[in-house]
Scaffold this motif. Structure first.
Motif, PDB file in Angstrom:
ATOM      1  N   ASP A   1      -6.918 -16.987   9.514  1.00 59.07           N
ATOM      2  CA  ASP A   1      -7.712 -18.164   9.846  1.00 59.07           C
ATOM      3  C   ASP A   1      -8.941 -18.240   8.954  1.00 59.07           C
ATOM      4  N   LYS A   2      -9.478 -19.435   8.854  1.00 60.65           N
ATOM      5  CA  LYS A   2     -10.748 -19.599   8.146  1.00 60.65           C
ATOM      6  C   LYS A   2     -11.805 -18.725   8.811  1.00 60.65           C
ATOM      7  N   GLY A   3     -12.560 -18.004   8.004  1.00 61.50           N
ATOM      8  CA  GLY A   3     -13.573 -17.107   8.537  1.00 61.50           C
ATOM      9  C   GLY A   3     -13.115 -15.668   8.659  1.00 61.50           C
ATOM     10  N   ASP A   4     -11.810 -15.421   8.547  1.00 62.46           N
ATOM     11  CA  ASP A   4     -11.320 -14.042   8.589  1.00 62.46           C
ATOM     12  C   ASP A   4     -11.919 -13.238   7.440  1.00 62.46           C
ATOM     13  N   ARG A   5     -12.051 -11.942   7.677  1.00 57.92           N
ATOM     14  CA  ARG A   5     -12.529 -11.048   6.625  1.00 57.92           C
ATOM     15  C   ARG A   5     -11.526  -9.910   6.451  1.00 57.92           C
ATOM     16  N   PHE A   6     -11.326  -9.541   5.197  1.00 58.45           N
ATOM     17  CA  PHE A   6     -10.461  -8.416   4.876  1.00 58.45           C
ATOM     18  C   PHE A   6     -11.301  -7.317   4.244  1.00 58.45           C
ATOM     19  N   LEU A   7     -10.909  -6.067   4.515  1.00 53.74           N
ATOM     20  CA  LEU A   7     -11.580  -4.907   3.947  1.00 53.74           C
ATOM     21  C   LEU A   7     -10.535  -3.956   3.385  1.00 53.74           C
ATOM     22  N   LEU A   8     -10.600  -3.702   2.082  1.00 45.24           N
ATOM     23  CA  LEU A   8      -9.849  -2.632   1.455  1.00 45.24           C
ATOM     24  C   LEU A   8     -10.817  -1.461   1.318  1.00 45.24           C
ATOM     25  N   CYS A   9     -10.392  -0.257   1.681  1.00 49.54           N
ATOM     26  CA  CYS A   9     -11.324   0.867   1.610  1.00 49.54           C
ATOM     27  C   CYS A   9     -10.600   2.172   1.370  1.00 49.54           C
TER      28      CYS A   9
ATOM     29  N   HIS B   1       0.824  -1.209   0.000  1.00 52.55           N
ATOM     30  CA  HIS B   1       0.000   0.000   0.000  1.00 52.55           C
ATOM     31  C   HIS B   1       0.857   1.256   0.000  1.00 52.55           C
ATOM     32  N   ILE B   2       0.237   2.316  -0.518  1.00 56.91           N
ATOM     33  CA  ILE B   2       0.804   3.665  -0.503  1.00 56.91           C
ATOM     34  C   ILE B   2      -0.359   4.630  -0.286  1.00 56.91           C
ATOM     35  N   GLY B   3      -0.187   5.563   0.638  1.00 54.63           N
ATOM     36  CA  GLY B   3      -1.243   6.547   0.872  1.00 54.63           C
ATOM     37  C   GLY B   3      -2.101   6.215   2.079  1.00 54.63           C
ATOM     38  N   ASP B   4      -3.352   6.685   2.055  1.00 49.96           N
ATOM     39  CA  ASP B   4      -4.221   6.491   3.220  1.00 49.96           C
ATOM     40  C   ASP B   4      -5.441   5.619   2.946  1.00 49.96           C
ATOM     41  N   SER B   5      -5.487   4.963   1.787  1.00 50.67           N
ATOM     42  CA  SER B   5      -6.467   3.887   1.643  1.00 50.67           C
ATOM     43  C   SER B   5      -5.999   2.736   2.517  1.00 50.67           C
ATOM     44  N   ARG B   6      -6.928   2.034   3.147  1.00 54.57           N
ATOM     45  CA  ARG B   6      -6.538   1.098   4.206  1.00 54.57           C
ATOM     46  C   ARG B   6      -6.900  -0.353   3.904  1.00 54.57           C
ATOM     47  N   LEU B   7      -6.190  -1.230   4.589  1.00 52.27           N
ATOM     48  CA  LEU B   7      -6.535  -2.649   4.654  1.00 52.27           C
ATOM     49  C   LEU B   7      -6.809  -2.998   6.109  1.00 52.27           C
ATOM     50  N   TYR B   8      -7.993  -3.558   6.350  1.00 56.29           N
ATOM     51  CA  TYR B   8      -8.366  -4.065   7.673  1.00 56.29           C
ATOM     52  C   TYR B   8      -8.507  -5.578   7.607  1.00 56.29           C
ATOM     53  N   GLN B   9      -8.291  -6.219   8.747  1.00 49.45           N
ATOM     54  CA  GLN B   9      -8.541  -7.649   8.902  1.00 49.45           C
ATOM     55  C   GLN B   9      -9.425  -7.859  10.125  1.00 49.45           C
ATOM     56  N   LEU B  10     -10.530  -8.559   9.932  1.00 47.10           N
ATOM     57  CA  LEU B  10     -11.419  -8.896  11.036  1.00 47.10           C
ATOM     58  C   LEU B  10     -11.176 -10.346  11.412  1.00 47.10           C
TER      59      LEU B  10
ATOM     60  N   ILE C   1     -13.349  -9.345   1.418  1.00 42.74           N
ATOM     61  CA  ILE C   1     -12.954 -10.723   1.147  1.00 42.74           C
ATOM     62  C   ILE C   1     -13.201 -11.554   2.393  1.00 42.74           C
ATOM     63  N   LYS C   2     -13.863 -12.684   2.218  1.00 41.40           N
ATOM     64  CA  LYS C   2     -14.100 -13.608   3.336  1.00 41.40           C
ATOM     65  C   LYS C   2     -13.376 -14.915   3.044  1.00 41.40           C
ATOM     66  N   VAL C   3     -12.513 -15.340   3.975  1.00 38.60           N
ATOM     67  CA  VAL C   3     -11.735 -16.567   3.801  1.00 38.60           C
ATOM     68  C   VAL C   3     -12.618 -17.761   4.147  1.00 38.60           C
ATOM     69  N   ASP C   4     -12.943 -18.565   3.141  1.00 40.17           N
ATOM     70  CA  ASP C   4     -13.824 -19.709   3.353  1.00 40.17           C
ATOM     71  C   ASP C   4     -13.079 -20.999   3.623  1.00 40.17           C
ATOM     72  N   ASP C   5     -11.899 -21.154   3.042  1.00 41.40           N
ATOM     73  CA  ASP C   5     -11.175 -22.419   3.174  1.00 41.40           C
ATOM     74  C   ASP C   5      -9.693 -22.176   2.959  1.00 41.40           C
ATOM     75  N   LEU C   6      -8.885 -22.488   3.957  1.00 39.56           N
ATOM     76  CA  LEU C   6      -7.441 -22.313   3.843  1.00 39.56           C
ATOM     77  C   LEU C   6      -6.762 -23.498   3.175  1.00 39.56           C
ATOM     78  N   GLU C   7      -7.419 -24.646   3.155  1.00 47.13           N
ATOM     79  CA  GLU C   7      -6.795 -25.871   2.657  1.00 47.13           C
ATOM     80  C   GLU C   7      -6.741 -25.916   1.137  1.00 47.13           C
ATOM     81  N   ASP C   8      -7.760 -25.359   0.503  1.00 41.60           N
ATOM     82  CA  ASP C   8      -7.870 -25.456  -0.945  1.00 41.60           C
ATOM     83  C   ASP C   8      -7.077 -24.341  -1.608  1.00 41.60           C
ATOM     84  N   VAL C   9      -5.780 -24.556  -1.803  1.00 42.99           N
ATOM     85  CA  VAL C   9      -4.917 -23.550  -2.404  1.00 42.99           C
ATOM     86  C   VAL C   9      -5.229 -23.460  -3.888  1.00 42.99           C
ATOM     87  N   THR C  10      -5.294 -22.260  -4.419  1.00 44.71           N
ATOM     88  CA  THR C  10      -5.623 -22.090  -5.824  1.00 44.71           C
ATOM     89  C   THR C  10      -4.647 -22.805  -6.729  1.00 44.71           C
ATOM     90  N   THR C  11      -5.168 -23.434  -7.748  1.00 45.38           N
ATOM     91  CA  THR C  11      -4.331 -24.191  -8.665  1.00 45.38           C
ATOM     92  C   THR C  11      -3.582 -23.279  -9.622  1.00 45.38           C
TER      93      THR C  11
END
Length: 269
Positions: free
Chosen positions: A183-191, A114-123, A239-249
């Motif tokens: 963790d599974k269930g975490d949520r990210f917010l870009l804003c 990141h650069i500037g004051d747009s933010r990334l949050y993690q719940l 973004i909501k993390v649904d599954d950590l095991e299934d890594v993108t192919t």
């Protein structure tokens, strides 16, 4: 990993145009948000260039034999060069610039830039974490203990950026880090700051975790900002993390959205 995601941008209630842009990769690999500045045409162009160039670079080099730090750094630097080139070709946009925040899930790891004051949050576990630190003069003063958080909320310089894309001295200003805890269930917010200027962190936390329909969550966040004044463009990517095991192919092991041009930012940024 598997994730669900949504994005929404709104000009707000004061501005007639929108200088924000965002992109959500259809495969959920990466997410980009930018908030432009420098007048109507300039800010919109700067954020558009940033999002388009970073998107194209990530897509073209996703499988390249480079680590994710280098991938993100080169993508952001290339975006900066694109804006500088546009400034040279269009002197009337010479003062344009943009913030940017990027989140990527690559090779089993999570990275952000990141650069500037747009933010990334993690719940995480109902705790809201501000992952990024604002590149503003006020942000620097807060970190140095020169001003309190309460005083900063109303300081006349709170929008003045100390770093943004569209500047030739960018090399010292890119924050790129790996996110080690997820963790599974975490949520990210870009804003963009159109959200954080109008909505407090406790309310963001409550709305961000409210329900599994991310389109509705995005709408709730934007609506709350508008209900509180809507003085700037408001853009959110969830973004909501649904599954950590299934890594993108599409990506193997190592390292950090439908392009939407909406439409600002205080020119003083």
């Amino acid at each position: 990993m598997k994730c669900a995601f949504a994005g929404l941008s709104d000009p707000g209630l004061v501005r007639s145009y929108n200088q924000d842009n965002f992109y959500t990769d259809t495969s959920g690999r990466f997410f980009i948000l930018a908030d432009g500045m420098g007048g109507h045409a300039g800010g919109e162009q700067a954020s558009k260039i940033a999002v388009e160039v970073i998107k194209e670079y990530l897509e073209e080099n996703w499988e390249a034999p480079m680590d994710s730090y280098d991938l993100l750094e080169k993508a952001v630097l290339q975006a900066n060069e694109g804006i500088l080139e546009d400034q040279d070709n269009h002197p009337e946009r010479g003062d344009m610039g943009t913030t940017v925040v990027v989140l990527i899930f690559r090779n089993g790891e999570t990275w952000r830039a990141h650069i500037g004051d747009s933010r990334l949050y993690q719940l995480q576990d109902e705790m809201l974490i501000q992952v990024t630190s604002d590149h503003t003069w006020i942000g620097q003063a807060i970190r140095a203990g020169e001003i309190t958080l309460e005083d900063a909320k109303h300081h006349p310089w709170r929008h003045v950026l100390s770093q943004c894309l569209g500047r030739r001295d960018l090399y010292e200003g890119i924050d790129i880090h790996k996110i080690d805890t997820m963790d599974k269930g975490d949520r990210f917010l870009l804003c963009s700051d159109g959200l954080t200027e109008e909505v407090t962190d406790p309310i963001i936390s409550k709305l961000l975790g409210d329900g599994d329909d991310l389109d509705k969550v995005a709408d709730s966040l934007v609506t709350e900002a508008k209900n509180n004044g809507g003085s700037d463009n408001v853009t959110v990517v969830l973004i909501k993390v649904d599954d950590l095991e299934d890594v993108t192919t599409e990506a193997k092991d190592h390292d950090d959205n439908i392009l939407k041009v909406s439409e600002t930012k205080d020119e003083e940024e």
